[in-house]
Structure formats: C-alpha cells, structure tokens
Design a protein around this motif. Sequence first.
Motif, PDB file in Angstrom:
ATOM      1  N   VAL A 144     -52.622  37.602 -66.128  1.00  0.00           N
ATOM      2  CA  VAL A 144     -51.533  38.214 -66.900  1.00  0.00           C
ATOM      3  C   VAL A 144     -51.465  39.702 -66.553  1.00  0.00           C
ATOM      4  N   GLY A 145     -50.317  40.137 -66.051  1.00  0.00           N
ATOM      5  CA  GLY A 145     -50.119  41.544 -65.716  1.00  0.00           C
ATOM      6  C   GLY A 145     -49.138  42.181 -66.670  1.00  0.00           C
ATOM      7  N   GLY A 146     -49.165  43.503 -66.739  1.00  0.00           N
ATOM      8  CA  GLY A 146     -48.228  44.202 -67.605  1.00  0.00           C
ATOM      9  C   GLY A 146     -47.842  45.548 -67.028  1.00  0.00           C
ATOM     10  N   ALA A 147     -46.658  46.012 -67.392  1.00  0.00           N
ATOM     11  CA  ALA A 147     -46.175  47.316 -66.929  1.00  0.00           C
ATOM     12  C   ALA A 147     -45.217  47.871 -67.973  1.00  0.00           C
ATOM     13  N   GLU A 164     -51.363  47.515 -69.194  1.00  0.00           N
ATOM     14  CA  GLU A 164     -52.215  46.364 -68.823  1.00  0.00           C
ATOM     15  C   GLU A 164     -52.550  45.531 -70.055  1.00  0.00           C
ATOM     16  N   ILE A 165     -51.533  44.935 -70.639  1.00  0.00           N
ATOM     17  CA  ILE A 165     -51.660  44.207 -71.894  1.00  0.00           C
ATOM     18  C   ILE A 165     -52.464  42.909 -71.733  1.00  0.00           C
ATOM     19  N   GLY A 166     -52.578  42.421 -70.506  1.00  0.00           N
ATOM     20  CA  GLY A 166     -53.312  41.170 -70.272  1.00  0.00           C
ATOM     21  C   GLY A 166     -54.787  41.271 -70.578  1.00  0.00           C
ATOM     22  N   HIS A 167     -55.324  42.502 -70.590  1.00  0.00           N
ATOM     23  CA  HIS A 167     -56.773  42.670 -70.776  1.00  0.00           C
ATOM     24  C   HIS A 167     -57.100  43.566 -71.956  1.00  0.00           C
ATOM     25  N   VAL A 168     -56.338  43.370 -73.030  1.00  0.00           N
ATOM     26  CA  VAL A 168     -56.613  44.026 -74.305  1.00  0.00           C
ATOM     27  C   VAL A 168     -57.259  42.971 -75.210  1.00  0.00           C
ATOM     28  N   PRO A 169     -58.347  43.304 -75.938  1.00  0.00           N
ATOM     29  CA  PRO A 169     -58.981  42.300 -76.798  1.00  0.00           C
ATOM     30  C   PRO A 169     -58.198  42.065 -78.089  1.00  0.00           C
ATOM     31  N   GLY A 170     -58.612  41.050 -78.840  1.00  0.00           N
ATOM     32  CA  GLY A 170     -57.983  40.739 -80.123  1.00  0.00           C
ATOM     33  C   GLY A 170     -57.248  39.417 -80.100  1.00  0.00           C
ATOM     34  N   PHE A 171     -57.462  38.646 -79.039  1.00  0.00           N
ATOM     35  CA  PHE A 171     -56.759  37.370 -78.877  1.00  0.00           C
ATOM     36  C   PHE A 171     -57.750  36.205 -78.882  1.00  0.00           C
ATOM     37  N   GLY A 172     -58.782  36.312 -79.722  1.00  0.00           N
ATOM     38  CA  GLY A 172     -59.768  35.230 -79.799  1.00  0.00           C
ATOM     39  C   GLY A 172     -61.106  35.675 -79.255  1.00  0.00           C
ATOM     40  N   THR A 177     -61.445  36.353 -67.238  1.00  0.00           N
ATOM     41  CA  THR A 177     -61.828  36.450 -65.812  1.00  0.00           C
ATOM     42  C   THR A 177     -62.354  37.846 -65.470  1.00  0.00           C
ATOM     43  N   CYS A 178     -61.959  38.854 -66.254  1.00  0.00           N
ATOM     44  CA  CYS A 178     -62.383  40.227 -65.957  1.00  0.00           C
ATOM     45  C   CYS A 178     -63.767  40.513 -66.515  1.00  0.00           C
ATOM     46  N   GLY A 179     -64.336  39.559 -67.286  1.00  0.00           N
ATOM     47  CA  GLY A 179     -65.651  39.767 -67.877  1.00  0.00           C
ATOM     48  C   GLY A 179     -65.579  40.112 -69.359  1.00  0.00           C
ATOM     49  N   GLY A 180     -64.386  40.493 -69.829  1.00  0.00           N
ATOM     50  CA  GLY A 180     -64.219  40.804 -71.249  1.00  0.00           C
ATOM     51  C   GLY A 180     -64.063  39.544 -72.087  1.00  0.00           C
ATOM     52  N   ARG A 181     -63.810  39.736 -73.367  1.00  0.00           N
ATOM     53  CA  ARG A 181     -63.642  38.615 -74.286  1.00  0.00           C
ATOM     54  C   ARG A 181     -62.354  38.756 -75.081  1.00  0.00           C
ATOM     55  N   HIS A 183     -59.205  38.388 -74.423  1.00  0.00           N
ATOM     56  CA  HIS A 183     -58.035  39.047 -73.860  1.00  0.00           C
ATOM     57  C   HIS A 183     -56.829  38.104 -73.879  1.00  0.00           C
ATOM     58  N   LEU A 184     -55.619  38.686 -73.887  1.00  0.00           N
ATOM     59  CA  LEU A 184     -54.393  37.886 -73.834  1.00  0.00           C
ATOM     60  C   LEU A 184     -54.440  36.882 -72.684  1.00  0.00           C
ATOM     61  N   GLU A 185     -55.005  37.313 -71.556  1.00  0.00           N
ATOM     62  CA  GLU A 185     -55.046  36.435 -70.380  1.00  0.00           C
ATOM     63  C   GLU A 185     -55.757  35.103 -70.647  1.00  0.00           C
ATOM     64  N   THR A 186     -56.703  35.093 -71.619  1.00  0.00           N
ATOM     65  CA  THR A 186     -57.445  33.851 -71.887  1.00  0.00           C
ATOM     66  C   THR A 186     -56.565  32.784 -72.540  1.00  0.00           C
ATOM     67  N   LEU A 187     -55.376  33.162 -72.998  1.00  0.00           N
ATOM     68  CA  LEU A 187     -54.467  32.205 -73.639  1.00  0.00           C
ATOM     69  C   LEU A 187     -53.157  32.010 -72.876  1.00  0.00           C
ATOM     70  N   ALA A 188     -52.740  33.014 -72.116  1.00  0.00           N
ATOM     71  CA  ALA A 188     -51.358  33.000 -71.621  1.00  0.00           C
ATOM     72  C   ALA A 188     -51.207  32.954 -70.103  1.00  0.00           C
ATOM     73  N   SER A 189     -52.280  32.952 -69.351  1.00  0.00           N
ATOM     74  CA  SER A 189     -52.130  32.836 -67.891  1.00  0.00           C
ATOM     75  C   SER A 189     -52.037  31.358 -67.505  1.00  0.00           C
ATOM     76  N   GLY A 190     -51.575  31.112 -66.298  1.00  0.00           N
ATOM     77  CA  GLY A 190     -51.510  29.737 -65.806  1.00  0.00           C
ATOM     78  C   GLY A 190     -52.883  29.078 -65.773  1.00  0.00           C
ATOM     79  N   ARG A 191     -53.859  29.853 -65.300  1.00  0.00           N
ATOM     80  CA  ARG A 191     -55.225  29.338 -65.223  1.00  0.00           C
ATOM     81  C   ARG A 191     -55.753  29.009 -66.621  1.00  0.00           C
TER      82      ARG A 191
END
Length: 325
Positions: A144-147, A164-172, A177-181, A183-191
């Motif tokens: 998930v990318g953002g601009a 870079e909204i894809g790697h902000v915490p607070g989404f579970g 994939t970046c090592g954080g926990r 992040h928006l990407e954990t719910l909204a990316s294709g993977r």
Amino acid sequence: MTAAREVVAGVDIGGTTTQVVLCAADLGVLDRLDVPTPAAEGGAVMVGAALDTLRRLLDRTPGRLLGVGVGAAGVVDAGAGRILVASDSFRDWAGFPVTATVEEELGVPAFLDNDVNAFLRGEVARGAVAGERYVLGMTLGTGVGGALWLDGALYDGPHGAAGEIGHVPGFGELRCTCGGRGHLETLASGRSIAARYAERTGRSGATARLIAERAALGDVDARSVYETAGAAVARAILLTAGLLDVTTFVIGGGVSRAWTLLEPSIQRTLTTEPPVSGRPLTVLPASLNADAVALGAASRARTELGTVTGPSGGLNLNAGIPRRS
Ligand SMILES: [Zn+2]
C-alpha cells in the motif's frame, strides 16, 4: 513549414513493465509504448530500454522533446534524481543515477519521482481528481503506497516520506512486510487480502483478483476480507482528513479494480464516523490505469520546466533551465 510540436515524455519503470508516454503541452497523450523491464540486467540496461522506447516513439510521433519525467518503484531521492532503495527483483538499481543518465543521453532536463507520487501527479493532472488542490492518493497493489497533494502541489516532506499511509500503525496487530505491526498494508494490500482470505478459509493460493471474483459470486469470506480492507482504507481517509483537512481521495492499484466491493464499506465507515469538518469527503477510484505513473512523471517534467500556454496558445519556456549537453 511549421515549427516542430513541443513534447514532454513520461516514463514508468515498474517491476515487470516499462511504460513510456509522449505528451503534448496540455499533457494530452500523443503516443504510448510499453516494453518488459529488464530488471535483472541492471540500472543501465533498464534506463537504456526506456530510452530506446522513447526514441521509437519520437520516430513515429515526431516532436521537439523538452524534458523527461521518470517514475520508479522504490525509495528515490527526487532532488538528486537517483534511486535510494530498490526491491530485490531489481539488480544494480539502488544508487543508480537515473536523471543524470537520461540527461546525458538525450540532452534535455530529466526528473525523478517515486511511482506513487507520480501516480498522484497523473491523477491530479488528467485523471479522476483533475484540478483538485487537496488530495491523498493511495495505491492498493502488492503493498500500500500513499502520496499527498496539498494546496495544489505534491508535499513529500523533509525525508520524502509524507503520505506513507500504508505503514502507519493502528489497524490491528498483524505483522507488516516492513517489520512493523498493525499497518494499513496488513489489511488492504493485494498480498494481505490473499493472506487474510487464506486464514479464514484454510485455502491458500488465491490472488486478490480471484478472491474478488469469488466475492462477486457470493463467497462470504471473500466479501468479508474486502469489507475489512475498505473499512481500513476509510479509517486512513478519516485520519488524513482530520489531520490535514484533505477533501479528496483517489484510490489506485490492482486491488482498487474491485471498487464495487470496496466502496460500500468505505462509504459506510465514512457515514458512521464523519470527519470533524462536517463536510463530505470525495473518494474516487483512479481513472488513468496503466498511464497514471508515466503521465504523472510527464506532468512533473512539465511543471519543473515551467511550461505554460501563452496568450497566443503557444508554449513559453521560462528562462534559466539548467541544461546538459
Ligand atoms: Zn508496514
């Protein structure tokens, strides 16, 4: 004999495909061509392939080239025009001096953006959010990318990381994939959509696209993972609207093609938790598809070159453009 038409080029160097567009002064696309990205052969070959493609375009659609914008995946130093960090699928790409190479080869100014920033530039220039002044762009792809577009210009921040909204915490609590926990990407990316569906069903191997097809056929688990993704995207929208009073949101990337699955969930969340401004937010799917990054890169070049359409309808160039020969 009339003077040669003035054109700018936009290049999108992606992991699998390199797309090149040739644009008129108003950023209307005159011609386009794509070739496979020789990602395993190194930066010089990748940029060489892009330049060969641009030369072929100029052969069949002649014009006087004023400048080139390049959008590339990864972390880029937009000021220095080089790639900083690239994924493992690219060889000899991190550190590659993209704009210096293009300027040396073509003798015109070149500019570099990361692909998500270029995507947003494209959508603001000619796409779904054309002419808007406050926009968050999100790409729901493999990641998930953002601009951010603020007051009519790209805002990339002191480290190039704004939006870079894809790697902000607070989404579970899920590991990103970046090592954080969480992040928006954990719910909204294709993977992630594929992973969340596999967890629910015990059936792995389905892509986000296949899961969207199953959702359309009534698969409850497939619908649920898309609903969760949409709700998470809406929360990211509300955070951004609350913090920056951004009014308009454009969602691109492969996952956004399942718009009919995402949108109801996005709108439901926005209705339940309206933004503090009390004003409605506009959320739209991207409209330029494969052209967005290349067109956005061309738009950057046009902006940096200071090209404006003069009163006569002709093209004026500001003085003082640094030029290499
Ligand atoms: Zn992350």
